[in-house]
Design an enzyme around this catalytic site. Structure first.
Site, PDB file in Angstrom:
ATOM      1  N   GLY A   1      28.100  51.905  29.034  1.00  0.00           N
ATOM      2  CA  GLY A   1      26.735  51.483  28.896  1.00  0.00           C
ATOM      3  C   GLY A   1      26.049  53.276  28.428  1.00  0.00           C
ATOM      4  O   GLY A   1      25.237  53.568  27.777  1.00  0.00           O
ATOM      5  N   THR A   2      27.000  53.971  29.656  1.00  0.00           N
ATOM      6  CA  THR A   2      25.935  55.104  29.217  1.00  0.00           C
ATOM      7  C   THR A   2      26.462  56.175  27.856  1.00  0.00           C
ATOM      8  O   THR A   2      25.075  56.431  27.186  1.00  0.00           O
ATOM      9  CB  THR A   2      26.918  56.276  30.101  1.00  0.00           C
ATOM     10  OG1 THR A   2      26.393  55.699  31.901  1.00  0.00           O
ATOM     11  CG2 THR A   2      26.644  57.239  30.594  1.00  0.00           C
TER      12      THR A   2
ATOM     13  N   ASN B   1      18.345  47.586  36.895  1.00  0.00           N
ATOM     14  CA  ASN B   1      19.568  47.564  37.916  1.00  0.00           C
ATOM     15  C   ASN B   1      18.585  47.045  39.566  1.00  0.00           C
ATOM     16  O   ASN B   1      20.008  47.067  39.444  1.00  0.00           O
ATOM     17  CB  ASN B   1      20.187  48.506  37.882  1.00  0.00           C
ATOM     18  CG  ASN B   1      19.801  49.888  37.145  1.00  0.00           C
ATOM     19  OD1 ASN B   1      18.312  49.557  36.128  1.00  0.00           O
ATOM     20  ND2 ASN B   1      20.019  51.047  38.116  1.00  0.00           N
TER      21      ASN B   1
ATOM     22  N   GLN C   1      22.666  45.356  32.534  1.00  0.00           N
ATOM     23  CA  GLN C   1      23.146  44.113  33.798  1.00  0.00           C
ATOM     24  C   GLN C   1      22.128  42.886  33.470  1.00  0.00           C
ATOM     25  O   GLN C   1      22.807  41.333  33.580  1.00  0.00           O
ATOM     26  CB  GLN C   1      21.492  44.491  34.557  1.00  0.00           C
ATOM     27  CG  GLN C   1      21.846  46.067  35.519  1.00  0.00           C
ATOM     28  CD  GLN C   1      22.836  45.908  36.524  1.00  0.00           C
ATOM     29  OE1 GLN C   1      23.209  45.479  36.436  1.00  0.00           O
ATOM     30  NE2 GLN C   1      22.916  47.397  36.585  1.00  0.00           N
TER      31      GLN C   1
ATOM     32  N   SER D   1      27.739  46.914  28.673  1.00  0.00           N
ATOM     33  CA  SER D   1      29.538  47.740  29.614  1.00  0.00           C
ATOM     34  C   SER D   1      29.840  46.639  30.219  1.00  0.00           C
ATOM     35  O   SER D   1      29.367  45.356  30.105  1.00  0.00           O
ATOM     36  CB  SER D   1      28.517  48.310  30.611  1.00  0.00           C
ATOM     37  OG  SER D   1      29.104  49.296  31.721  1.00  0.00           O
ATOM     38  N   GLY D   2      31.179  47.211  29.909  1.00  0.00           N
ATOM     39  CA  GLY D   2      32.166  45.720  30.569  1.00  0.00           C
ATOM     40  C   GLY D   2      31.710  45.785  31.954  1.00  0.00           C
ATOM     41  O   GLY D   2      32.438  44.661  32.574  1.00  0.00           O
ATOM     42  N   HIS D   3      32.161  47.098  32.531  1.00  0.00           N
ATOM     43  CA  HIS D   3      32.521  46.965  34.522  1.00  0.00           C
ATOM     44  C   HIS D   3      31.592  46.043  34.643  1.00  0.00           C
ATOM     45  O   HIS D   3      32.089  45.590  36.057  1.00  0.00           O
ATOM     46  CB  HIS D   3      32.852  48.059  34.131  1.00  0.00           C
ATOM     47  CG  HIS D   3      31.410  48.987  34.971  1.00  0.00           C
ATOM     48  ND1 HIS D   3      31.319  48.989  36.121  1.00  0.00           N
ATOM     49  CD2 HIS D   3      31.147  49.208  34.138  1.00  0.00           C
ATOM     50  CE1 HIS D   3      30.297  50.073  35.820  1.00  0.00           C
ATOM     51  NE2 HIS D   3      30.365  50.843  34.849  1.00  0.00           N
TER      52      HIS D   3
ATOM     53  N   THR E   1      41.319  57.412  19.866  1.00  0.00           N
ATOM     54  CA  THR E   1      41.824  55.878  19.891  1.00  0.00           C
ATOM     55  C   THR E   1      41.238  54.945  20.209  1.00  0.00           C
ATOM     56  O   THR E   1      40.857  55.471  21.516  1.00  0.00           O
ATOM     57  CB  THR E   1      43.576  55.924  19.658  1.00  0.00           C
ATOM     58  OG1 THR E   1      43.982  57.233  18.992  1.00  0.00           O
ATOM     59  CG2 THR E   1      43.966  55.122  19.678  1.00  0.00           C
TER      60      THR E   1
ATOM     61  N   CYS F   1      22.749  58.433  44.621  1.00  0.00           N
ATOM     62  CA  CYS F   1      23.569  59.346  43.403  1.00  0.00           C
ATOM     63  C   CYS F   1      25.419  58.851  42.758  1.00  0.00           C
ATOM     64  O   CYS F   1      26.029  59.096  44.202  1.00  0.00           O
ATOM     65  CB  CYS F   1      22.803  60.754  43.149  1.00  0.00           C
ATOM     66  SG  CYS F   1      23.616  61.730  44.907  1.00  0.00           S
TER      67      CYS F   1
HETATM   68  N1  PLP Z   1      21.828  51.072  31.976  1.00  0.00           N
HETATM   69  C1  PLP Z   1      22.332  50.273  32.995  1.00  0.00           C
HETATM   70  C2  PLP Z   1      21.081  49.294  33.092  1.00  0.00           C
HETATM   71  C3  PLP Z   1      22.983  50.360  33.963  1.00  0.00           C
HETATM   72  O1  PLP Z   1      22.319  49.224  35.480  1.00  0.00           O
HETATM   73  C4  PLP Z   1      24.081  50.871  33.701  1.00  0.00           C
HETATM   74  C5  PLP Z   1      24.674  51.071  35.353  1.00  0.00           C
HETATM   75  O2  PLP Z   1      24.564  51.443  36.224  1.00  0.00           O
HETATM   76  C6  PLP Z   1      24.480  51.671  32.865  1.00  0.00           C
HETATM   77  C7  PLP Z   1      23.686  51.921  31.555  1.00  0.00           C
HETATM   78  C8  PLP Z   1      25.477  52.998  32.870  1.00  0.00           C
HETATM   79  O3  PLP Z   1      26.311  52.132  32.612  1.00  0.00           O
HETATM   80  P1  PLP Z   1      28.536  52.284  33.324  1.00  0.00           P
HETATM   81  O4  PLP Z   1      28.803  52.598  33.984  1.00  0.00           O
HETATM   82  O5  PLP Z   1      28.734  51.940  32.200  1.00  0.00           O
HETATM   83  O6  PLP Z   1      27.933  53.582  32.285  1.00  0.00           O
END
Ligand code: PLP
Length: 368
Positions: free
Chosen positions: A73-74, A144, A172, A192-194, A230, A315
């Site tokens: 996600g980041t 989140n 989320q 995001s996958g996790h 890759t 954090c």
């Molecule tokens: N965006 C939201 C709303 C999230 O809750 C998070 C992770 O908590 C992220 C982005 C970041 O995702 P990632 O941990 O896959 O980088």
């Protein structure tokens, strides 16, 4: 602590790996797998990757060719945000949006954390048509910390009227809310996958055809030149296997379990408040304000009682940070006294019930 071991209720931080994902990862990890190689190993890898892309695209109701794999996600959010001169973001966005563009104009939210359409309209009306060409509005699908869902259709309508691009961080909401981006006014969507039981280090960006998507990384030009490096094939295949089973319908019962737990807590501890309670919320999340009880203390005590929950605003060092989300909601009074409970694919009714009992017990003993 129950004999079954600790109960994990921190799915908004990360979900346990689904067995389907682990199996899919093992399956493709047995062979060398660079999807760019011309030989048969490479071709097999590419075919697995494209099948995975189709599965994830289907779960998002988008065309596979418009989906770019990333590390999560980041990265996905950073990638989208980097392509625009001006960003308007809601004040409750994740740090992966707010820190990526610290100069962004913030859109106000109401007491539940729902975006003010009026403020968005005011901010956009102040821009000239020329300026609007480089503008991106970024509003998450669901928060989140509180689970509060944003009115994406209404926000998209305003964006279309002003002819500006619209991004939604669906990290989320993925697998919990049904979405049809191609028929909506959304131009960019990030996942995001996790968070859905896929491995960490997997994610994707969907980009509407014709919209620009800048590459953050210079290199071999993989992913149609949009994301060099890759591809993480085993991660991508695990991501697809998780996306296949992470369907919103599987979360339907959780609303009842979550609501029962909330009602039980409020009944026994009337001072406790549920943040965002009058707004639409993800069914897996509850954000509790425990007046007179420090979040750090509550989290440690619940951990000892066998329940893993969080403050929602920890954090990277694990310390409870003052939450910018609560601040934006005008709830500075709740700072440092809020815990987040979030369920997921392994959660049961008993988990929510047991948690409610533990919160009641703790609050009655410890709150001053
Ligand atoms: N965006 C939201 C709303 C999230 O809750 C998070 C992770 O908590 C992220 C982005 C970041 O995702 P990632 O941990 O896959 O980088």
């Amino acid at each position: 602590m129950s004999t079954a071991g600790p109960v994990y209720l921190d799915y908004n931080a990360t979900a346990p790996l689904r067995p389907e994902a682990a199996e899919a990862m093992m399956e493709v990890s047995r062979q060398p797998a660079n999807p760019s190689s011309i030989h048969q190993f490479g071709r097999a890898a590419r075919s697995h990757m494209e099948a995975a892309r189709k599965t994830i695209a289907d779960s998002l109701n988008v065309q596979p060719s418009a989906l770019t794999f990333t590390s999560g996600g980041t990265e996905s959010n950073n990638m989208v945000l980097a392509g625009f001169q001006t960003v308007l973001a809601s004040s409750v966005e994740h740090e992966a949006v707010l820190a990526a563009r610290p100069e962004a104009n913030l859109i106000n939210v109401d007491k539940n954390g729902v975006v003010s359409l009026h403020h968005l309209e005011t901010l956009l009306s102040a821009l000239s048509d020329q300026d609007k060409a480089g503008v991106l509005v970024s509003v998450m699908a669901a928060n989140n910390e509180t689970g509060v869902i944003q009115p994406l259709e209404d926000i998209g309508f305003v964006c279309r009227q002003h002819k500006v691009a619209f991004h939604t961080d669906m990290v989320q909401a993925f697998g919990k809310l049904e979405i049809t981006p191609e028929e909506s006014s959304i131009d960019y969507l990030t996942v995001s996958g996790h968070k859905i039981g896929a491995p960490t280090g997997t994610g994707a960006v969907w980009c509407r055809e014709g919209r620009p998507l800048s590459s953050l990384l210079a290199g071999g030009g993989q992913e149609q030149g949009r994301r060099s490096g890759t591809e993480n094939l085993s991660g991508i295949c695990g991501f697809a296997a998780a996306a296949r089973v992470a369907q919103p319908s599987t979360f339907e019962q959780m609303r009842l379990w979550r609501d029962e737990a909330e009602q039980l807590i409020i009944q026994h501890c009337p001072k406790v408040e549920i943040m965002g309670v009058t707004a639409a919320r993800l069914v897996n999340t509850t954000c509790l304000f425990l007046p007179g009880l420090a979040a750090q203390t509550a989290i440690m005590a619940l951990d000892l009682a066998g329940f893993a929950v969080s403050s929602g605003s920890a954090c990277s060092s694990g310390k409870v940070n003052p939450s910018h989300v609560l601040k934006a909601m005008g709830r500075d009074d709740a700072a440092g006294q809020v815990i987040r409970i979030s369920g997921g694919w392994k959660t049961t009714r008993q988990d929510f019930y047991g948690l409610a009992q533990a919160v009641i017990d703790l609050y009655k003993r410890k709150a001053n």
